[in-house]
Scaffold this active site. Structure first.
Site, PDB file in Angstrom:
ATOM      1  N   ASP A   1       0.800  -1.166   0.072  1.00 25.04           N
ATOM      2  CA  ASP A   1      -0.111  -0.006   0.003  1.00 25.04           C
ATOM      3  C   ASP A   1       0.648   1.253  -0.059  1.00 25.04           C
ATOM      4  O   ASP A   1       0.422   2.313  -0.031  1.00 25.04           O
ATOM      5  CB  ASP A   1      -0.860   0.141   1.197  1.00 25.04           C
ATOM      6  CG  ASP A   1      -2.066   1.106   1.057  1.00 25.04           C
ATOM      7  OD1 ASP A   1      -2.614   1.170   0.038  1.00 25.04           O
ATOM      8  OD2 ASP A   1      -2.369   1.410   2.194  1.00 25.04           O
TER       9      ASP A   1
ATOM     10  N   SER B   1      -7.399   5.268   0.022  1.00 28.18           N
ATOM     11  CA  SER B   1      -7.442   4.178  -0.883  1.00 28.18           C
ATOM     12  C   SER B   1      -8.933   3.768  -0.899  1.00 28.18           C
ATOM     13  O   SER B   1      -9.606   3.768  -0.043  1.00 28.18           O
ATOM     14  CB  SER B   1      -6.568   2.960  -0.321  1.00 28.18           C
ATOM     15  OG  SER B   1      -5.247   3.347  -0.315  1.00 28.18           O
TER      16      SER B   1
ATOM     17  N   GLN C   1      -4.905  -0.606  -7.511  1.00 26.54           N
ATOM     18  CA  GLN C   1      -5.379   0.137  -6.389  1.00 26.54           C
ATOM     19  C   GLN C   1      -6.157   1.499  -7.072  1.00 26.54           C
ATOM     20  O   GLN C   1      -5.452   2.124  -7.933  1.00 26.54           O
ATOM     21  CB  GLN C   1      -4.507   0.581  -5.518  1.00 26.54           C
ATOM     22  CG  GLN C   1      -5.420   1.310  -4.324  1.00 26.54           C
ATOM     23  CD  GLN C   1      -4.056   1.817  -3.248  1.00 26.54           C
ATOM     24  OE1 GLN C   1      -3.711   2.870  -3.206  1.00 26.54           O
ATOM     25  NE2 GLN C   1      -3.682   0.860  -2.011  1.00 26.54           N
TER      26      GLN C   1
END
Length: 287
Positions: free
Chosen positions: A204, A226, A276
């Site tokens: 991430d 996110s 993502q």
């Protein structure tokens, strides 16, 4: 004094509180919301705990629903969707204060032989030639840099460059690119689950930022969050050895940016692909 790697593994070691029900601890943090990679990695561990050891995770798909709260533990509830001869599927919901904050679906497979091919790794500078990512964030005025530095204490991130900041050659197809080397600081055990979970935690880092590299936008002045996160695990590898995060963003529109990342070992083996989508919005225009 535990090493950063030991502290990370302790954070990902969930407490069993009932059948298919787990509780994850929290690190000390000055940030307002829980780091998404932590929730994703803890959810993965919860799912792994409910499948036979002969199955290995090959993909996860997830949605971030609400910001996590660092002041209370996170409870992970696993639903056993499928147990087949070759594949198994689990759905994990993370809850705080009685509300879902994150959903994750995991697919597992018994290892088998099959066709083999992969993309070639791009030619890049070495990790030693990269810049420390947290130091760069401080230089660029990110007020969360110190807090993120503490939160990412287990990660060694060496930034190689981006489309906007320079350091990467222009690409005829990708207008927004970023690259960096990452590894876990210290040594993990030989457990494949530890490496998959530690990588999920690190995956991430900065991925959404690749969506800003085509624009004259300061991440420190951009609202970023996110929305979803997916990983495909292609081949086993060690998260405590250098891996290249080759990121690019094919599209940004409507206040959202999509980023993709290929993950290569130092030997050029493609071991994972990450995707993502997230919110990218100038802070001044926030509704």
């Amino acid at each position: 004094m535990p090493t950063p790697a030991e502290e990370l593994i302790a954070l990902l070691d969930l407490e069993d509180i009932d059948v298919d029900l787990f509780r994850g601890g929290q690190p000390a943090s000055e940030r307002a919301r829980v780091y998404g990679g932590q929730v994703a990695a803890q959810a993965l561990i919860a799912g792994v705990r409910t499948v036979d050891a002969e199955y290995v995770v090959h993909s996860l798909h997830s949605y971030f629903l609400l910001p996590g709260d660092y002041t209370v533990p996170i409870v992970y509830d696993v639903e056993r969707i499928r147990d087949g001869r070759s594949f198994a599927t689990r759905r994990v919901v993370a809850r705080q204060h009685g509300r879902p904050i994150y959903y994750q679906t995991l697919n597992f497979q018994r290892p088998e032989e099959g066709y083999e091919h992969q993309d070639a790794m791009p030619e890049v500078a070495t990790p030693e030639e990269g810049a420390n990512l947290v130091d760069l964030m401080r230089e660029r005025g990110n007020k969360e840099a110190d807090a993120l530095g503490k939160e990412w204490a287990a990660l060694d991130v060496r930034y190689l460059g981006s489309t906007r900041a320079g350091g990467l050659p222009p690409h005829p197809e990708h207008r927004a690119q970023a690259r960096m080397w990452i590894r876990i600081i210290g040594r993990l055990s030989d457990s494949p689950v530890e490496h998959v979970a530690a990588f999920t935690y690190a995956s991430d880092v900065s991925l959404l930022g690749a969506a800003l590299t085509a624009h004259d936008a300061n991440p420190a002045k951009t609202q970023m969050a996110s929305l979803d996160h997916s990983i495909w695990f292609h081949r086993p590898f060690r998260a405590d050895e250098w891996w290249l995060y080759d990121q690019w963003s094919p599209s940004a529109s409507g206040g959202r940016g999509l980023s993709l990342g290929r993950v290569f070992t130092a030997e050029g083996i493609l071991v994972a692909t990450v995707a993502q989508e997230g919110l990218i919005r100038p802070r001044a225009s926030r509704p």
